[in-house]
Design an enzyme around this catalytic site. Structure first.
Site, mmCIF file in Angstrom:
data_model
loop_
_atom_site.group_PDB
_atom_site.id
_atom_site.type_symbol
_atom_site.label_atom_id
_atom_site.label_comp_id
_atom_site.label_asym_id
_atom_site.label_seq_id
_atom_site.Cartn_x
_atom_site.Cartn_y
_atom_site.Cartn_z
ATOM 1 N N PRO A 11 -49.038 -32.519 55.848
ATOM 2 C CA PRO A 11 -47.509 -32.262 55.896
ATOM 3 C C PRO A 11 -46.658 -31.467 55.335
ATOM 4 O O PRO A 11 -46.444 -30.648 54.298
ATOM 5 C CB PRO A 11 -46.700 -34.024 54.801
ATOM 6 C CG PRO A 11 -47.803 -33.905 54.117
ATOM 7 C CD PRO A 11 -48.696 -33.960 54.642
ATOM 8 N N ASN A 12 -45.518 -31.379 55.945
ATOM 9 C CA ASN A 12 -44.333 -30.078 55.759
ATOM 10 C C ASN A 12 -44.995 -29.040 56.467
ATOM 11 O O ASN A 12 -44.543 -27.128 56.619
ATOM 12 C CB ASN A 12 -44.135 -30.602 54.795
ATOM 13 C CG ASN A 12 -43.190 -31.205 53.916
ATOM 14 O OD1 ASN A 12 -42.350 -31.594 54.876
ATOM 15 N ND2 ASN A 12 -44.120 -31.998 53.044
ATOM 16 N N ARG A 19 -40.329 -22.809 55.074
ATOM 17 C CA ARG A 19 -39.749 -23.706 54.054
ATOM 18 C C ARG A 19 -40.474 -22.747 52.639
ATOM 19 O O ARG A 19 -41.509 -21.939 52.568
ATOM 20 C CB ARG A 19 -41.135 -25.059 54.675
ATOM 21 C CG ARG A 19 -41.522 -25.890 52.977
ATOM 22 C CD ARG A 19 -42.629 -26.629 53.385
ATOM 23 N NE ARG A 19 -43.432 -27.039 51.981
ATOM 24 C CZ ARG A 19 -44.234 -27.335 51.529
ATOM 25 N NH1 ARG A 19 -45.367 -27.104 52.495
ATOM 26 N NH2 ARG A 19 -44.585 -28.517 50.418
ATOM 27 N N TYR A 24 -44.745 -19.861 49.578
ATOM 28 C CA TYR A 24 -45.518 -20.365 50.739
ATOM 29 C C TYR A 24 -45.727 -19.187 51.770
ATOM 30 O O TYR A 24 -46.297 -18.765 52.313
ATOM 31 C CB TYR A 24 -45.391 -21.500 51.802
ATOM 32 C CG TYR A 24 -45.360 -22.789 50.739
ATOM 33 C CD1 TYR A 24 -47.058 -23.264 49.784
ATOM 34 C CD2 TYR A 24 -44.415 -23.386 50.368
ATOM 35 C CE1 TYR A 24 -46.221 -24.136 49.346
ATOM 36 C CE2 TYR A 24 -44.883 -25.014 49.053
ATOM 37 C CZ TYR A 24 -45.795 -24.941 49.175
ATOM 38 O OH TYR A 24 -46.127 -26.085 48.313
ATOM 39 N N ASN A 75 -55.582 -28.299 54.491
ATOM 40 C CA ASN A 75 -55.025 -27.947 53.804
ATOM 41 C C ASN A 75 -54.334 -29.710 54.132
ATOM 42 O O ASN A 75 -53.481 -29.783 54.838
ATOM 43 C CB ASN A 75 -53.779 -27.031 53.635
ATOM 44 C CG ASN A 75 -53.037 -26.585 52.573
ATOM 45 O OD1 ASN A 75 -52.715 -27.592 51.936
ATOM 46 N ND2 ASN A 75 -52.216 -25.528 52.865
ATOM 47 N N ALA A 78 -49.174 -32.199 51.025
ATOM 48 C CA ALA A 78 -48.737 -33.481 49.368
ATOM 49 C C ALA A 78 -49.888 -34.361 49.633
ATOM 50 O O ALA A 78 -50.244 -35.353 48.448
ATOM 51 C CB ALA A 78 -47.727 -33.908 49.525
ATOM 52 N N HIS A 81 -53.013 -34.982 46.943
ATOM 53 C CA HIS A 81 -52.633 -35.626 45.273
ATOM 54 C C HIS A 81 -52.639 -37.353 45.728
ATOM 55 O O HIS A 81 -52.080 -37.428 44.474
ATOM 56 C CB HIS A 81 -51.103 -34.959 44.723
ATOM 57 C CG HIS A 81 -51.173 -33.133 45.024
ATOM 58 N ND1 HIS A 81 -52.153 -32.219 43.980
ATOM 59 C CD2 HIS A 81 -50.214 -32.457 45.878
ATOM 60 C CE1 HIS A 81 -51.382 -31.130 45.101
ATOM 61 N NE2 HIS A 81 -50.270 -31.268 45.162
ATOM 62 N N GLU A 99 -61.473 -27.088 51.016
ATOM 63 C CA GLU A 99 -59.903 -27.314 51.023
ATOM 64 C C GLU A 99 -59.315 -26.615 50.923
ATOM 65 O O GLU A 99 -59.605 -25.115 49.700
ATOM 66 C CB GLU A 99 -60.221 -27.970 49.788
ATOM 67 C CG GLU A 99 -58.433 -28.392 49.613
ATOM 68 C CD GLU A 99 -58.902 -29.372 47.954
ATOM 69 O OE1 GLU A 99 -60.176 -29.267 47.370
ATOM 70 O OE2 GLU A 99 -57.167 -30.178 46.960
ATOM 71 N N HIS A 101 -55.140 -24.302 49.297
ATOM 72 C CA HIS A 101 -54.303 -24.171 49.680
ATOM 73 C C HIS A 101 -53.418 -22.959 48.917
ATOM 74 O O HIS A 101 -54.183 -21.657 48.664
ATOM 75 C CB HIS A 101 -53.546 -25.024 47.921
ATOM 76 C CG HIS A 101 -54.255 -27.037 48.170
ATOM 77 N ND1 HIS A 101 -53.943 -28.140 48.307
ATOM 78 C CD2 HIS A 101 -55.234 -27.365 47.594
ATOM 79 C CE1 HIS A 101 -54.507 -28.545 48.233
ATOM 80 N NE2 HIS A 101 -55.313 -28.724 47.946
ATOM 81 N N SER A 103 -50.950 -22.269 47.546
ATOM 82 C CA SER A 103 -50.704 -21.634 46.701
ATOM 83 C C SER A 103 -51.009 -22.069 45.212
ATOM 84 O O SER A 103 -52.072 -22.757 46.051
ATOM 85 C CB SER A 103 -48.850 -22.924 46.646
ATOM 86 O OG SER A 103 -48.922 -23.794 45.828
ATOM 87 N N ARG A 108 -48.359 -24.796 38.970
ATOM 88 C CA ARG A 108 -46.782 -25.211 39.713
ATOM 89 C C ARG A 108 -47.490 -26.637 38.615
ATOM 90 O O ARG A 108 -47.888 -27.007 37.723
ATOM 91 C CB ARG A 108 -47.132 -25.286 40.901
ATOM 92 C CG ARG A 108 -47.186 -23.937 41.390
ATOM 93 C CD ARG A 108 -47.224 -24.404 43.219
ATOM 94 N NE ARG A 108 -45.882 -25.137 43.480
ATOM 95 C CZ ARG A 108 -45.564 -25.183 44.801
ATOM 96 N NH1 ARG A 108 -46.618 -25.084 45.456
ATOM 97 N NH2 ARG A 108 -45.018 -26.288 45.450
HETATM 98 C C1 DQA Z 1 -50.197 -26.705 49.466
HETATM 99 C C2 DQA Z 1 -50.362 -27.210 47.578
HETATM 100 C C3 DQA Z 1 -49.286 -28.868 47.599
HETATM 101 O O1 DQA Z 1 -49.231 -29.456 46.456
HETATM 102 C C4 DQA Z 1 -48.149 -28.688 48.759
HETATM 103 O O2 DQA Z 1 -47.583 -30.263 48.775
HETATM 104 C C5 DQA Z 1 -47.504 -28.128 49.799
HETATM 105 C C6 DQA Z 1 -49.127 -27.528 50.189
HETATM 106 C C7 DQA Z 1 -50.138 -25.599 49.385
HETATM 107 O O3 DQA Z 1 -50.680 -25.269 49.775
HETATM 108 O O4 DQA Z 1 -50.240 -24.623 48.627
HETATM 109 O O5 DQA Z 1 -47.496 -28.835 51.098
HETATM 110 O O6 DQA Z 1 -51.178 -27.850 49.498
#
Ligand code: DQA
Length: 149
Positions: A11-12, A19, A24, A75, A78, A81, A99, A101, A103, A108
């Site tokens: 998501p997102n 964003r 990012y 990836n 959210a 978690h 996996e 990420h 960031s 964080r």
């Molecule tokens: C993320 C890190 C996650 O904590 C966050 O919710 C994201 C992006 C990353 O690619 O750094 O949406 O997965």
């Protein structure tokens, strides 16, 4: 036929580039997809690239990868978690899972330090920006012994 690698985004991530660019970066998800396709061609991999804001769609794509794809790059954003359902789906996939990420989640908030997915991942790439996808594909190619295209 080239081995299939399914690249999944949670998501997102459709808003990548717009964003929180200070976290990012400025690259869009379309840029990431183009990079994955270019690197996939270089490595002799066939790339299937998806993004969804819906957990069930990600689960369906993982099921679709079973007995068909050689590897998964995910990836989960959210859902990393929160989602036991994505963890369980990944447990049904026999090949390597990386996996990613963008960031460095460990720099964080504390709630980002735990990942349900890490328990099933063959490898984890964190905090390397969108280059993490490139590294993940190269790792999968190595693990499956893909022939360069
Ligand atoms: C993320 C890190 C996650 O904590 C966050 O919710 C994201 C992006 C990353 O690619 O750094 O949406 O997965």
């Amino acid at each position: 036929m080239s081995p299939i690698v399914v690249v999944l985004n949670g998501p997102n991530l459709n808003l990548l580039g717009k964003r929180e660019p200070e976290i990012y970066g400025h690259e869009t998800l379309a840029d990431v997809e183009a990079d994955c396709r270019r690197i996939g061609a270089e490595l002799g991999l066939s790339i299937e690239f998806h993004q969804s804001n819906r957990e069930y769609e990600i689960i369906e794509w993982i099921h679709g990868a079973r007995d068909r794809a050689a590897g998964v790059v995910i990836n989960p954003a959210a859902f990393t978690h929160t989602s036991v359902a994505i963890l369980d789906a990944l447990h049904t996939f026999a090949g390597p899972i990386i996996e990613v990420h963008i960031s460095n989640v460990h720099k964080r908030e504390a709630f980002r330090h735990h990942s349900f997915v890490s328990g099933v991942a063959s490898g984890i790439i964190v905090g390397c920006g969108t280059q993490g996808y490139d590294l993940a594909l190269r790792r999968i190619a190595k693990l499956i012994g893909a022939k360069k295209g």
